[in-house]
Design a protein around this motif. Sequence first.
Motif, PDB file in Angstrom:
ATOM      1  N   ASP A 267      -4.375  16.609  15.630  1.00 19.68           N
ATOM      2  CA  ASP A 267      -5.520  17.363  16.127  1.00 19.68           C
ATOM      3  C   ASP A 267      -6.187  16.591  17.248  1.00 19.68           C
ATOM      4  N   GLN A 269      -9.761  15.756  18.705  1.00 27.19           N
ATOM      5  CA  GLN A 269     -11.180  15.801  18.349  1.00 27.19           C
ATOM      6  C   GLN A 269     -12.007  15.940  19.617  1.00 27.19           C
ATOM      7  N   GLN A 278     -12.442  19.663  15.650  1.00 29.16           N
ATOM      8  CA  GLN A 278     -11.030  19.363  15.793  1.00 29.16           C
ATOM      9  C   GLN A 278     -10.226  20.644  15.971  1.00 29.16           C
ATOM     10  N   ILE A 279      -9.298  20.597  16.920  1.00 29.30           N
ATOM     11  CA  ILE A 279      -8.373  21.710  17.126  1.00 29.30           C
ATOM     12  C   ILE A 279      -6.964  21.138  17.186  1.00 29.30           C
ATOM     13  N   PRO A 280      -5.948  21.931  16.835  1.00 29.13           N
ATOM     14  CA  PRO A 280      -4.575  21.442  16.951  1.00 29.13           C
ATOM     15  C   PRO A 280      -4.257  21.037  18.392  1.00 29.13           C
ATOM     16  N   SER A 284      -5.030  22.687  22.531  1.00 32.45           N
ATOM     17  CA  SER A 284      -5.871  21.996  23.515  1.00 32.45           C
ATOM     18  C   SER A 284      -5.409  22.355  24.923  1.00 32.45           C
TER      19      SER A 284
END
Length: 393
Positions: A267, A269, A278-280, A284
């Motif tokens: 992930d 941050q 947080q995203i995978p 992003s």
Amino acid sequence: MKRMLLLLALLGATLPAAAQGNVLAKIGQWSKTTITIPEIRTASQVLAQRAEQSIRQAQQAYQSLPENFPLNVTYAPAVQLVGASAFYNTSLYPNVYFLTSNQRAKNYIIARNNRLLVNEIHRLNDFAPVMEMHYPAIKRRAVLLEKLPQYQGLTQIQWMQELVRLIPAQTRYLFIGEQHNLPAIQQALQDFLVQLRKTYPQRKIILFSEFLPKGISFDSVESIQFSTFNFNKYETTSYLKLFENALANGIPVVGLEHPDHDLFGPDVQMVKGHEPNQIPFWNSLEGLHQRNDLWYQILQTHRNANPDALFVIHTGAGHALYNRPFSLGARFASEETFVAAFYPQPSANIYYRDPVELLYKPAHLPETFLHLTIPAHIQAAGFNARLRVPVSQ
């Protein structure tokens, strides 16, 4: 020292006395000069410094947005990569030889992502007045179409027929962008492909899908039934019927997704204000950039082998919309490209936002159908046509 004495001897033998004095004076000055040797830093130190600098620059750009900025900014400064392991054993950056540790890779990715964020904020700043200018006309168009008698009470099959009818015959790149995880939309896409084949019974059509990895392809129903490919592993089981439907209609299926999608799963941050999020990685900016670039290369490779085929590119709408970062739809000639977005219809319990509403805060477009014909409006909205599909709760 012997070389210096030899040099002085040669100078004395070849130069007049006055000149010899000048040379000796210069040599005296050089001997008193302090030579500063630059600090030699390791690759790890350089990458760490670049990551820190990129965070500061991204935060400055992010904070420069006014409070009343009319667009939704999905991304924020990336501060660290969480959960990355054995990164440098993947093929994500095969030509970057110095990524020999996870920490180096993390700093490298953070810096790349934040540089993309700075560029994205500049792009959105430029795009905001464009959207504000054209949205009123887009809204008027949606209201007008909603009231047309021919668009009253259409069944799903009739909507698919109408959508296919509106696609120009010279189209070579047909994007069908969906909102994920809604079976009703996947069923609508199946109906859409059936109508597309009926309209072009002799034309070669190829379906490219985000929901299969690069290197996986099927050319018949039998090939998919006897395949050893693990649909469960790649979370594509819900799309299996769509692929079988395409194959049954003589439309081969080709995978687009990055081969490392399920191998490299950390992930990113991000920090919005004081709130970490947080995203995978693959969602992003850097992940999106990597995926769209790869998908474009795959399309180009297949185009060389199929110059006259109709390419149907099945992805999440965000990859295809003309107004999104690294847009696939915007990479091809506008007269050969058509983006059709499939989104859920609002219900009594949930108001699902469409692509324009997700980007432009004041937008309100609950209308079922929106087809745009003016190029500036198409570029602002991000699509040529958008259909809302009824979904069950």
